[in-house]
Motif scaffolding. Structure first.
Motif, short mmCIF file in Angstrom:
data_model
loop_
_atom_site.label_atom_id
_atom_site.label_comp_id
_atom_site.label_asym_id
_atom_site.label_seq_id
_atom_site.Cartn_x
_atom_site.Cartn_y
_atom_site.Cartn_z
N MET A 81 0.83 -1.20 0.00
CA MET A 81 0.00 0.00 0.00
C MET A 81 0.87 1.25 0.00
O MET A 81 1.97 1.27 0.55
CB MET A 81 -0.90 0.04 1.24
CG MET A 81 -1.76 -1.18 1.45
SD MET A 81 -2.82 -0.94 2.92
CE MET A 81 -3.11 -2.65 3.39
N GLY A 82 0.35 2.30 -0.61
CA GLY A 82 0.93 3.62 -0.49
C GLY A 82 -0.05 4.47 0.30
O GLY A 82 -1.26 4.38 0.09
N ARG A 115 17.49 6.47 -8.35
CA ARG A 115 17.73 7.91 -8.22
C ARG A 115 17.00 8.71 -9.31
O ARG A 115 16.32 9.69 -9.02
CB ARG A 115 19.22 8.22 -8.26
CG ARG A 115 19.50 9.72 -8.20
CD ARG A 115 20.97 10.07 -8.07
NE ARG A 115 21.14 11.50 -8.14
CZ ARG A 115 20.89 12.35 -7.16
NH1 ARG A 115 20.46 11.90 -6.00
NH2 ARG A 115 21.06 13.64 -7.31
N ALA A 116 17.13 8.29 -10.55
CA ALA A 116 16.52 9.05 -11.65
C ALA A 116 15.00 9.11 -11.51
O ALA A 116 14.38 10.16 -11.77
CB ALA A 116 16.90 8.43 -13.00
N GLU A 117 14.40 8.02 -11.07
CA GLU A 117 12.95 7.98 -10.91
C GLU A 117 12.48 8.90 -9.79
O GLU A 117 11.47 9.60 -9.92
CB GLU A 117 12.50 6.54 -10.62
CG GLU A 117 11.00 6.37 -10.57
CD GLU A 117 10.58 4.93 -10.37
OE1 GLU A 117 9.37 4.67 -10.34
OE2 GLU A 117 11.46 4.06 -10.23
N VAL A 118 13.23 8.93 -8.67
CA VAL A 118 12.88 9.81 -7.56
C VAL A 118 12.99 11.28 -7.99
O VAL A 118 12.10 12.10 -7.73
CB VAL A 118 13.78 9.54 -6.34
CG1 VAL A 118 13.53 10.58 -5.24
CG2 VAL A 118 13.53 8.14 -5.79
N LEU A 152 3.84 7.33 -3.79
CA LEU A 152 3.73 6.85 -5.17
C LEU A 152 4.99 6.16 -5.66
O LEU A 152 4.92 5.37 -6.61
CB LEU A 152 3.42 8.03 -6.11
CG LEU A 152 2.12 8.80 -5.85
CD1 LEU A 152 1.90 9.83 -6.95
CD2 LEU A 152 0.93 7.87 -5.75
N ILE A 153 6.14 6.43 -5.05
CA ILE A 153 7.41 5.96 -5.60
C ILE A 153 7.50 4.43 -5.64
O ILE A 153 8.20 3.86 -6.48
CB ILE A 153 8.61 6.55 -4.81
CG1 ILE A 153 9.91 6.37 -5.60
CG2 ILE A 153 8.70 5.93 -3.42
CD1 ILE A 153 9.97 7.11 -6.91
N VAL A 154 6.75 3.76 -4.78
CA VAL A 154 6.81 2.29 -4.75
C VAL A 154 5.80 1.64 -5.70
O VAL A 154 5.69 0.42 -5.74
CB VAL A 154 6.57 1.76 -3.32
CG1 VAL A 154 7.71 2.18 -2.40
CG2 VAL A 154 5.23 2.24 -2.77
N GLU A 182 -3.26 8.59 -13.47
CA GLU A 182 -2.28 7.84 -14.25
C GLU A 182 -1.81 6.61 -13.49
O GLU A 182 -1.64 5.53 -14.08
CB GLU A 182 -1.09 8.74 -14.60
CG GLU A 182 -0.01 8.06 -15.44
CD GLU A 182 -0.52 7.56 -16.77
OE1 GLU A 182 0.07 6.58 -17.30
OE2 GLU A 182 -1.51 8.10 -17.30
N LEU A 183 -1.60 6.75 -12.19
CA LEU A 183 -1.21 5.60 -11.37
C LEU A 183 -2.29 4.53 -11.43
O LEU A 183 -2.00 3.34 -11.54
CB LEU A 183 -0.97 6.05 -9.93
CG LEU A 183 -0.35 5.01 -8.99
CD1 LEU A 183 1.10 4.77 -9.33
CD2 LEU A 183 -0.47 5.46 -7.54
N ASN A 184 -3.55 4.95 -11.40
CA ASN A 184 -4.66 4.02 -11.49
C ASN A 184 -4.65 3.30 -12.85
O ASN A 184 -4.88 2.09 -12.93
CB ASN A 184 -5.98 4.76 -11.28
CG ASN A 184 -7.19 3.89 -11.48
OD1 ASN A 184 -7.98 4.12 -12.40
ND2 ASN A 184 -7.37 2.88 -10.66
N ARG A 185 -4.36 4.02 -13.90
CA ARG A 185 -4.30 3.42 -15.24
C ARG A 185 -3.20 2.37 -15.34
O ARG A 185 -3.30 1.42 -16.11
CB ARG A 185 -4.08 4.50 -16.29
CG ARG A 185 -5.32 5.36 -16.55
CD ARG A 185 -5.00 6.51 -17.48
NE ARG A 185 -6.20 7.31 -17.75
CZ ARG A 185 -6.18 8.53 -18.27
NH1 ARG A 185 -5.03 9.09 -18.57
NH2 ARG A 185 -7.31 9.18 -18.48
#
Length: 219
Positions: A81-82, A115-118, A152-154, A182-185
């Protein structure tokens, strides 16, 4: 993903604050949780997060009865979970970047792999210039955005967000909503607790309305 069957909750010997809740949250679904102040929205989210246990009824999370979840299984379930809390829960001795990256560090990942994603996510929520400062320096809105980025990062299977746009301006609120959509998609089930009807009107989504301890569902 989440199922409640005739769930009730009371504190001590007091009256029930949640009554006969029966509903389910499907995988890849999007819903708003709303209702007047004091209706129990945060309490309901805490039941899903497994930080509260019901007084009666059955709750299952990810297909498992919560009464059977404890120890390492509890930790594993929560990692799926987030969560965005109203009080942010950032660690003051870590920078914004380090706070957002913390869930990945806890999972044992090497910094080079994330790192790049964060950095990209921090820029997306408008904190690209604030990633190296400590939380006490951030405004309330900036702390809110950092808390959202950390959740959201996880790429969680289930996102619980308690008033996630309450401390940001309307334009940024709409931008954050697009991020949740977008996260839901991408496959995450999303539950957003909010009083903001303007925000809810932007999405054709299911509404879970708490009133006087009871839940009313509008698909």
């Amino acid at each position: 993903m989440v199922r409640f069957d005739n769930v009730g909750l009371r504190y001590g010997m007091g009256p029930e604050v949640l009554k006969d809740l029966t509903f389910s949250i499907a995988p890849r679904s999007f819903q708003f949780l709303t209702g007047p102040s004091g209706a129990g929205k945060t309490t309901l989210l805490r039941l899903i997060l497994l930080s509260l246990k019901p007084t009666r009824g059955l709750i299952s999370i990810f297909g498992t009865d919560v009464s059977q979840i404890a120890g390492d299984s509890l930790t594993t379930a929560r990692r799926r979970m987030g969560v965005v809390f109203q009080d942010f829960r950032l660690l003051d001795h870590l920078t914004t970047y380090e706070n957002v990256a913390l869930p990945l560090r806890v999972q044992g990942k090497e910094e080079a792999s994330y790192r790049a994603e964060v950095v990209e996510l921090l820029r997306w929520v408008g904190l690209g210039e604030r990633m190296h400062v400590l939380p006490p320096v951030l405004s309330g809105g900036e702390k809110q955005r950092a808390a959202i980025a950390r959740a959201l990062i996880v790429r969680p299977e289930l996102l619980l967000a308690d008033e996630p746009t309450g401390n940001v301006d309307p334009n940024l609120g709409r931008r954050l909503l697009r991020l949740f959509i977008e996260l839901n998609r991408l496959g995450t089930s999303v539950i957003i607790a909010t009083h903001d009807f303007g925000l809810m009107d932007q999405v054709d989504a299911r509404r879970l309305v708490l009133a006087e301890g009871r839940l009313h569902i509008y698909d």
